[in-house]
Design an enzyme around this catalytic site. Structure first.
Site, mmCIF file in Angstrom:
data_model
loop_
_atom_site.group_PDB
_atom_site.id
_atom_site.type_symbol
_atom_site.label_atom_id
_atom_site.label_comp_id
_atom_site.label_asym_id
_atom_site.label_seq_id
_atom_site.Cartn_x
_atom_site.Cartn_y
_atom_site.Cartn_z
ATOM 1 N N GLN A 45 -2.808 2.389 9.584
ATOM 2 C CA GLN A 45 -1.472 2.503 8.962
ATOM 3 C C GLN A 45 -0.532 3.322 9.839
ATOM 4 O O GLN A 45 0.681 3.123 9.820
ATOM 5 C CB GLN A 45 -1.591 3.159 7.578
ATOM 6 C CG GLN A 45 -2.273 2.329 6.515
ATOM 7 C CD GLN A 45 -3.764 2.577 6.457
ATOM 8 O OE1 GLN A 45 -4.400 2.940 7.441
ATOM 9 N NE2 GLN A 45 -4.347 2.389 5.292
ATOM 10 N N ASP B 285 -2.031 10.759 -2.540
ATOM 11 C CA ASP B 285 -2.359 9.688 -3.491
ATOM 12 C C ASP B 285 -2.641 10.217 -4.889
ATOM 13 O O ASP B 285 -2.475 9.510 -5.881
ATOM 14 C CB ASP B 285 -3.557 8.887 -2.988
ATOM 15 C CG ASP B 285 -3.126 8.010 -1.812
ATOM 16 O OD1 ASP B 285 -3.092 8.525 -0.682
ATOM 17 O OD2 ASP B 285 -2.766 6.851 -2.060
ATOM 18 N N ARG C 136 0.844 -1.191 0.000
ATOM 19 C CA ARG C 136 0.000 0.000 0.000
ATOM 20 C C ARG C 136 0.884 1.247 0.000
ATOM 21 O O ARG C 136 2.105 1.155 0.142
ATOM 22 C CB ARG C 136 -0.941 -0.009 1.217
ATOM 23 C CG ARG C 136 -0.179 -0.348 2.494
ATOM 24 C CD ARG C 136 -0.600 0.362 3.697
ATOM 25 N NE ARG C 136 -0.510 1.792 3.560
ATOM 26 C CZ ARG C 136 0.629 2.494 3.689
ATOM 27 N NH1 ARG C 136 1.800 1.891 3.928
ATOM 28 N NH2 ARG C 136 0.618 3.802 3.565
ATOM 29 N N GLY C 137 0.219 2.416 -0.161
ATOM 30 C CA GLY C 137 0.975 3.654 -0.328
ATOM 31 C C GLY C 137 1.124 3.877 -1.826
ATOM 32 O O GLY C 137 1.495 2.950 -2.564
HETATM 33 O O1 MRU Z 1 -4.823 3.138 1.745
HETATM 34 P P1 MRU Z 1 -3.348 3.388 1.753
HETATM 35 O O2 MRU Z 1 -2.668 2.895 2.986
HETATM 36 O O3 MRU Z 1 -2.678 2.897 0.485
HETATM 37 O O4 MRU Z 1 -3.214 4.966 1.751
HETATM 38 C C1 MRU Z 1 -1.929 5.524 1.738
HETATM 39 C C2 MRU Z 1 -1.915 6.990 1.901
HETATM 40 O O5 MRU Z 1 -2.929 7.641 1.953
HETATM 41 C C3 MRU Z 1 -0.561 7.631 1.913
HETATM 42 O O6 MRU Z 1 -0.570 8.781 2.706
HETATM 43 C C4 MRU Z 1 -0.189 8.034 0.486
HETATM 44 O O7 MRU Z 1 -0.312 6.933 -0.390
HETATM 45 C C5 MRU Z 1 1.183 8.560 0.403
HETATM 46 S S1 MRU Z 1 2.389 7.287 0.513
HETATM 47 C C6 MRU Z 1 3.927 7.941 0.256
#
Ligand code: MRU
Length: 354
Positions: free
Chosen positions: A206, A247, A34-35
Site C-alpha cells: 500500500q 484501524d 481499503r483503509g
Molecule cells: O489492509 P489495509 O490496506 O486496509 O490497511 C489500512 C491501514 O492499515 C491504514 O493505515 C488504516 O486503515 C488507516 S487509513 C486512514
C-alpha cells in the site's frame, strides 16, 4: 456504485461498477477498497445498493411495478425489509475483522433502517432513498473529519520536517484527504517544507503503490523505502517524526494499524522521535479497555509467498500473515482525532461516536 480499484494502482486507474452485495464484499475482502474509513463508507453504500436491488427485483417480479396495486403478500413489508437489510449488513461485517469503522458504519445503517421503518408509512423504495441519504452523510462526515484532523495534525509537523509513514492513510483510504497523509497535505499546503519517507508496506505494498503515488501527485517530496530501511532512516536522523493512521483504537490508546507499525513505534522510541497516530473518532472502540481484544485479520498465505502474482517462495511454505499489529498507547506521543490532539495516558471512553 463506482469504485477505483486500488489493487491496480498506480499503473492503472480502473473504475469498477459494483452492482450487488457479493461484488462489494469481494471488493472489500480483496482490498480493491481499503483503509478503515473508506471500508466503512463503501459498506454503507453497498448495503443500500443491495437492498435497492432486492426491492426492485421484488417489484418487477410482481408485474405492474406499481406498489399501490400490489397485495400485501406481494409487497415487501417493514419486518421483511429489516430482516433482509440486517442479513446484508451481516455479510458486509464478515468481510474484514479489524477496522472498526466498518462495524460502526453498518451499525449506524441498521439503526437508521429501523428508525425510518418505524417513523413513516412503510414504502420500501422510499426507505432505500432515505438510507442512501444516510450513506451519503457518512461519506460527507468522513470528509469533514479528515479536514479537521488535517488541520490539527499539521500542528505536529514542523517546517522542514522529515516524516516517516507506513501503509496508506491518505485520500484513497478515506472519504476525504486522509488521516496521517491529511496532516501532511495540510502542512504542505500551509507552506511548510516537508519530506516524506514512505514504507513500501509488505506484503501488499500500500505504501509503494498508493502512498508514494498520492504524495507524488500532490507535489510532496517523497522517498520510497522498503520496510527494513526504516531503522536506517531514523538512525541517520532523516526523519523527525513518524505518523500513521489506525484501524481500531482501544480506550487506553492501544492502536491496531497495518502490520509493521508496532516495529516503527519501537524504533521511534529508540531513536527519540515522536510517533503520532491520526484517526477519526469513528476508529475508536471504547468497548475495549485495551488492545488485547482487537481482532487481527489473518490473510491468505499466498500474499507472502508471492510478489505481484509471481512465486517468491516455495509454493507450499508455511506462512504467518497477520494484516495488522497493535501498538501500545504508551509508545504513542499523540493521537489526533477531529476532537483534538490527545496525549498519554489516553482514556477515550467519553469520545466514541460509534
Ligand atoms: O489492509 P489495509 O490496506 O486496509 O490497511 C489500512 C491501514 O492499515 C491504514 O493505515 C488504516 O486503515 C488507516 S487509513 C486512514
Amino acid at each position: 456504485m463506482l469504485l477505483l480499484d486500488q489493487t491496480r494502482l498506480p499503473l492503472h486507474q480502473e473504475w469498477l461498477r459494483l452492482t450487488d452485495l457479493e461484488s462489494v464484499c469481494e471488493a472489500i475482502r480483496s482490498l480493491k477498497v481499503r483503509g478503515a474509513p473508506a471500508i466503512g463508507v463503501a459498506a454503507a453504500y453497498g448495503a443500500v445498493l443491495e437492498m435497492r436491488r432486492r426491492v426492485i427485483d421484488r417489484t418487477s417480479m410482481v408485474g405492474s411495478g406499481n406498489a399501490a396495486h400490489q397485495t400485501s403478500s406481494e409487497r415487501m413489508e417493514a419486518a421483511e425489509f429489516l430482516r433482509e437489510f440486517s442479513s446484508i449488513t451481516a455479510d458486509l461485517r464478515a468481510t474484514r475483522p479489524t477496522a472498526v469503522n466498518l462495524f460502526h458504519c453498518l451499525e449506524r445503517m441498521d439503526q437508521a433502517a429501523s428508525q425510518i421503518c418505524q417513523e413513516s408509512n412503510f414504502e420500501a423504495a422510499s426507505v432505500c432513498e432515505a438510507l442512501e441519504k444516510e450513506a451519503i452523510s457518512i461519506h460527507e462526515e468522513d470528509e469533514q473529519l479528515c479536514a479537521r484532523m488535517g488541520e490539527l495534525g499539521s500542528e505536529l509537523i514542523p517546517d522542514k520536517a522529515g516524516i516517516l509513514t507506513h501503509c496508506n492513510a491518505g485520500a484513497m483510504a478515506t472519504g476525504g484527504i486522509g488521516t496521517a497523509l491529511g496532516a501532511i497535505y495540510t502542512a504542505h499546503l500551509s507552506g511548510k517544507k516537508v519530506h516524506v519517507f514512505a514504507d513500501e508496506t509488505r506484503p501488499l505494498l500500500q505504501g509503494s503503490r498508493i502512498t508514494s503515488w498520492e504524495l507524488q501527485k500532490a507535489g510532496i517530496p517523497v522517498h520510497l523505502i522498503t520496510d527494513s530501511m526504516a531503522a536506517t532512516v531514523l538512525a541517520d536522523g532523516r526523519a523527525d517524526l513518524v505518523i500513521v493512521g489506525a484501524d481500531r483504537i482501544a480506550s487506553n490508546g492501544d492502536t491496531a494499524n497495518k502490520i509493521g507499525t508496532l516495529g516503527l513505534a519501537i524504533l521511534a522510541k529508540h531513536f527519540g522521535v515522536p510517533f503520532y497516530v491520526v484517526a477519526p473518532s469513528t476508529t475508536l472502540d471504547v468497548s475495549l479497555d485495551d488492545g488485547m481484544g482487537i481482532p487481527i485479520e489473518q490473510r491468505n498465505a499466498d500474499e507472502v509467498r508471492q510478489f505481484l502474482g509471481h512465486a517468491s517462495a516455495p509454493t507450499d511454505i508455511d506462512v504467518f500473515n497477520p494484516a495488522f499489529d497493535v501498538t501500545p498507547g504508551n509508545l504513542i506521543a499523540a493521537i489526533v482525532t477531529e476532537t483534538g490532539i490527545h496525549r498519554p495516558p489516553y482514556d477515550f471512553r467519553s469520545l466514541s461516536r460509534g
